[in-house]
Design a protein around this motif. Sequence first.
Motif, mmCIF file in Angstrom:
data_model
loop_
_atom_site.group_PDB
_atom_site.id
_atom_site.type_symbol
_atom_site.label_atom_id
_atom_site.label_comp_id
_atom_site.label_asym_id
_atom_site.label_seq_id
_atom_site.Cartn_x
_atom_site.Cartn_y
_atom_site.Cartn_z
ATOM 1 N N GLN B 78 3.245 -21.588 -10.928
ATOM 2 C CA GLN B 78 1.919 -21.198 -10.417
ATOM 3 C C GLN B 78 0.936 -22.356 -10.588
ATOM 4 O OE1 GLN B 78 0.620 -17.412 -12.131
ATOM 5 N NE2 GLN B 78 2.744 -16.784 -12.295
ATOM 6 N N ARG B 79 0.986 -22.981 -11.764
ATOM 7 C CA ARG B 79 0.061 -24.106 -12.012
ATOM 8 C C ARG B 79 0.382 -25.276 -11.088
ATOM 9 N NH1 ARG B 79 0.329 -21.927 -17.267
ATOM 10 N NH2 ARG B 79 2.252 -23.037 -17.794
ATOM 11 N N ALA B 80 1.688 -25.538 -10.903
ATOM 12 C CA ALA B 80 2.089 -26.675 -10.066
ATOM 13 C C ALA B 80 1.676 -26.463 -8.612
ATOM 14 C CB ALA B 80 3.602 -26.879 -10.167
ATOM 15 N N VAL B 81 1.813 -25.212 -8.125
ATOM 16 C CA VAL B 81 1.426 -24.930 -6.730
ATOM 17 C C VAL B 81 -0.085 -25.120 -6.580
ATOM 18 C CG1 VAL B 81 1.251 -23.135 -4.949
ATOM 19 C CG2 VAL B 81 3.369 -23.375 -6.270
ATOM 20 N N ALA B 82 -0.862 -24.630 -7.571
ATOM 21 C CA ALA B 82 -2.324 -24.737 -7.495
ATOM 22 C C ALA B 82 -2.765 -26.199 -7.418
ATOM 23 C CB ALA B 82 -2.955 -24.056 -8.707
ATOM 24 N N ALA B 83 -1.955 -27.106 -7.988
ATOM 25 C CA ALA B 83 -2.341 -28.519 -8.025
ATOM 26 C C ALA B 83 -1.931 -29.296 -6.769
ATOM 27 C CB ALA B 83 -1.700 -29.174 -9.259
ATOM 28 N N VAL B 84 -1.220 -28.649 -5.845
ATOM 29 C CA VAL B 84 -0.770 -29.354 -4.634
ATOM 30 C C VAL B 84 -1.976 -29.607 -3.716
ATOM 31 C CG1 VAL B 84 0.634 -29.124 -2.525
ATOM 32 C CG2 VAL B 84 1.567 -28.404 -4.738
ATOM 33 N N ASP B 85 -2.055 -30.814 -3.162
ATOM 34 C CA ASP B 85 -3.130 -31.151 -2.216
ATOM 35 C C ASP B 85 -3.040 -30.248 -0.998
ATOM 36 O OD1 ASP B 85 -4.209 -33.098 -3.719
ATOM 37 O OD2 ASP B 85 -3.173 -34.761 -2.696
ATOM 38 N N GLY B 86 -4.162 -29.764 -0.536
ATOM 39 C CA GLY B 86 -4.165 -28.930 0.675
ATOM 40 C C GLY B 86 -4.228 -27.449 0.370
ATOM 41 N N ALA B 221 5.290 -27.176 3.570
ATOM 42 C CA ALA B 221 6.181 -28.320 3.338
ATOM 43 C C ALA B 221 5.757 -29.078 2.085
ATOM 44 C CB ALA B 221 6.164 -29.242 4.555
ATOM 45 N N ALA B 222 4.434 -29.247 1.916
ATOM 46 C CA ALA B 222 3.944 -29.997 0.750
ATOM 47 C C ALA B 222 4.283 -29.259 -0.545
ATOM 48 C CB ALA B 222 2.428 -30.191 0.873
ATOM 49 N N ILE B 223 4.144 -27.932 -0.536
ATOM 50 C CA ILE B 223 4.443 -27.154 -1.753
ATOM 51 C C ILE B 223 5.924 -27.289 -2.104
ATOM 52 C CG2 ILE B 223 4.601 -24.805 -2.692
ATOM 53 C CD1 ILE B 223 2.018 -24.158 -1.112
ATOM 54 N N GLU B 224 6.786 -27.161 -1.099
ATOM 55 C CA GLU B 224 8.226 -27.258 -1.368
ATOM 56 C C GLU B 224 8.603 -28.649 -1.872
ATOM 57 O OE1 GLU B 224 11.039 -25.882 1.423
ATOM 58 O OE2 GLU B 224 10.350 -23.811 1.261
ATOM 59 N N ALA B 225 7.900 -29.678 -1.344
ATOM 60 C CA ALA B 225 8.233 -31.056 -1.734
ATOM 61 C C ALA B 225 7.789 -31.346 -3.177
ATOM 62 C CB ALA B 225 7.566 -32.036 -0.770
ATOM 63 N N ARG B 226 6.708 -30.719 -3.613
ATOM 64 C CA ARG B 226 6.145 -31.098 -4.924
ATOM 65 C C ARG B 226 6.472 -30.143 -6.061
ATOM 66 N NH1 ARG B 226 1.193 -32.868 -1.939
ATOM 67 N NH2 ARG B 226 2.152 -34.524 -0.741
ATOM 68 N N VAL B 227 6.901 -28.919 -5.723
ATOM 69 C CA VAL B 227 7.126 -27.946 -6.805
ATOM 70 C C VAL B 227 8.598 -27.537 -6.824
ATOM 71 C CG1 VAL B 227 6.409 -25.735 -7.807
ATOM 72 C CG2 VAL B 227 4.777 -27.099 -6.469
ATOM 73 N N ASP B 228 9.230 -27.681 -7.969
ATOM 74 C CA ASP B 228 10.638 -27.306 -8.108
ATOM 75 C C ASP B 228 10.785 -25.793 -8.203
ATOM 76 O OD1 ASP B 228 11.749 -29.750 -8.013
ATOM 77 O OD2 ASP B 228 11.744 -30.089 -10.190
ATOM 78 N N GLY B 229 11.872 -25.286 -7.643
ATOM 79 C CA GLY B 229 12.238 -23.881 -7.853
ATOM 80 C C GLY B 229 11.432 -22.888 -7.043
ATOM 81 N N VAL B 230 10.716 -23.352 -6.005
ATOM 82 C CA VAL B 230 10.009 -22.393 -5.145
ATOM 83 C C VAL B 230 10.335 -22.663 -3.685
ATOM 84 C CG1 VAL B 230 8.053 -22.100 -6.732
ATOM 85 C CG2 VAL B 230 7.915 -23.804 -4.893
#
Lengths: 365, 378
Positions: B78-86, B221-230
């Motif tokens: 959840q924290r990692a997704v919140a930190a994704v640009d966009g 696409a950005a979320i999948e590229a930057r966050v593992d396991g989602v």
Amino acid sequence: MKLAVRELVRKPGRFAVAGTALVVLTMLMLFLGGLLDGLYLGSTGVLRSQSAELLVFSSDARSSLVRSRISPEVRAEVAATPGVAAVSGLGVALVGGTVPGEQDVADIAVVGYEEPTDGIPAPPPSGEGWADRSLERSGVEPGDVLGLGPARVPVRVAGWVEDANYLQQGGLWVEPGTWREVLASARPDSTLAEGTFQALAVTVDPGADPEAVASAIDDATGGATGTLTRQAAVLSLPGIKEQNSTFASIIGVTAFVAGLVIALFFSLLTLERTGMYAVLKAIGASTRQIFTGVVVQAVAVAVISFVFGAVVVHLVSPVLVSALPFQLLPSRTATTLVLLVITAVIGSAVSLRRVVRIDPASAIG
Amino acid sequence: MRPVLLAFTEIRRAKLRFGLLAGAVGLLVFLILFQQAVLGSLITSFVGAIREQSAEVLVFGAEARTNIAGSIVLPDQQRAVAAVDGVGALAPLGEGTFTLVAAGEDTDASIFGFQPGGPGEPTNVVEGRLPGGPGEAVASAEDRDAGFGIGETVTTAAGGVPLTIVGLTERSRYSAAPTLWVTFATYEDLRRAVNPDASAVLPSLLAVDPAPGTTPEALAAAIEARVDGVEARTRSQAAAQARGVAQVNQSFMVIIWLVRLVVLLVIGFFFVILTVQKQPSLTLLRAVGAPTGYLVGALGAQIAVVLGLGLILGVLVTAGALAGASAGLPLTISPGEVAFNAALVMVLGLAGSIVAVLRVARIDPVDAVQRPSLGGLA
């Protein structure tokens, strides 16, 4: 009858049009049947593979394994009920699992159980599981270590079991501790305390009436449980009854259409041969003999069409199995053939009236 | 005699034959329409909730394979997704199946927990209002008569938590069950009430809206590229890729196309056989001056009558079946779908008759004097 068979052999093209329609209808019936069986078997394996006569759920779970909770106290009440011979705990966790060497995650139903059942050996040691052979399609092999749920709980595949899936997810049968660990990591909100199971499998005393024992169990627990026979539990899975009735009615209508096609075709054929039948009657053939010939031809066309349709479905079934919950059982193939033959006999009977009315005298003018 | 009259006279004299054919076509039309209705209603009942919620991107736990019921998103994720640009806005979205007591009956219901004001709110509220606080819910209007009407109270069978219905949604069911929307806090309470052993209540999904200037596709696409396991999906992708939707679509389309093929074959073979049987009479008619157009017109009129009667019968049987069917979900079919399928059956029926029409068109009047059955010389 010989005449009817000879016509079939010498002029098969005459029956090709009706035959082609029946081939497609056969394919349709077998496809529907295979889909129904695949959906039913793939969803209910865990319950059907129990040897216990009764399954006990908490009364507020509406017979849903994943929503049911049976505490050790309730289990003790169930075990003490007269007529109960043995009680064992059962639970499932529906999770995704990583497979070594595979990109895609496999859909797995982790089944925690205590006692061996028909077709399922005794629980393997902690951290191991018996996998349903359908998981082979996801790349699973004996000896593989699967990573279950978001925490990737490792479980080694000890060997195969058959027809042991749940809600279209491949069954992986483990001892209760492993199941509890997977459940807690995959759904923290569904965590169950030590000794608590989702359901109980109850074996009744020899000679005891399962229905009566089921009522006695629910009375003994003060209504905290809902106890069902194994078959009733299977049918109470979400959508199973509706699925069965919807598919059965579609298959029934398809068979009816096949009957209409046969009726239509043979009534036209009889009309065309009115003159010939009149001659046959004039030289001594009975209505029964002529009508038997029509029925034989209808049944033969139906059976030959069925063979073609069944071969096509069997040839494409590997493709269907990989994309859909499709499973064509020999019993389904046999019942479809019987249904089609009955339909052919009834359909051809429409021509009977016309055959009876043929006047032998019309043969000479 | 006009071609239409000739066609009708023949139909009147062979009622059983044409009746059987119209009956067969009618049942085939019924099979097509009924299955189209089951398909459409199944899909809407399965994934209506995904389509009719406000988040443009939904984030699943990867091992769930875009199946909401099997998904949880861990706190780190959840924290990692919140930190994704966009990422413009983000809110937890929970889903669970509960046994509810509604109108005195135990009912399976799917309950979504969303954050008011955040992405993931139900968008198709047709009556009442969204839940504002604890113990309030909106329910699917399709189930209003089952104890889910506005002002009614339903309770969880386990834990006895009451929920008052304050609004109704349409086409927003999930998993073919009555579907309720509550605040995420209420959802957490329900989870804990049902299972006191619960160690934590995690969101099933993250509902995400893109920041201005970012498209949902790019954000997923950005979320999948930057966050593992989602796995991140746009709203329409999430609906199309929900568990079982693709298989249900494929299965029904195979069935429906096989039935359409049977329509073509049945119509085709019937009129071919009929034409072959009538060949001597048709040849004689041509020989005494009937033009090809006259005979083709009569044949065309018969095809139209059979198809028309079959369509009327099929639509009537479908209407009756949809009203009385107990498939476990409200079955409906739109007039547009009926019209499309009717037009397709017409086209298939006409295509199936081409062979018969060609046979009629090729009749040579000279045959009349060469056929012994017509008085000619062989």
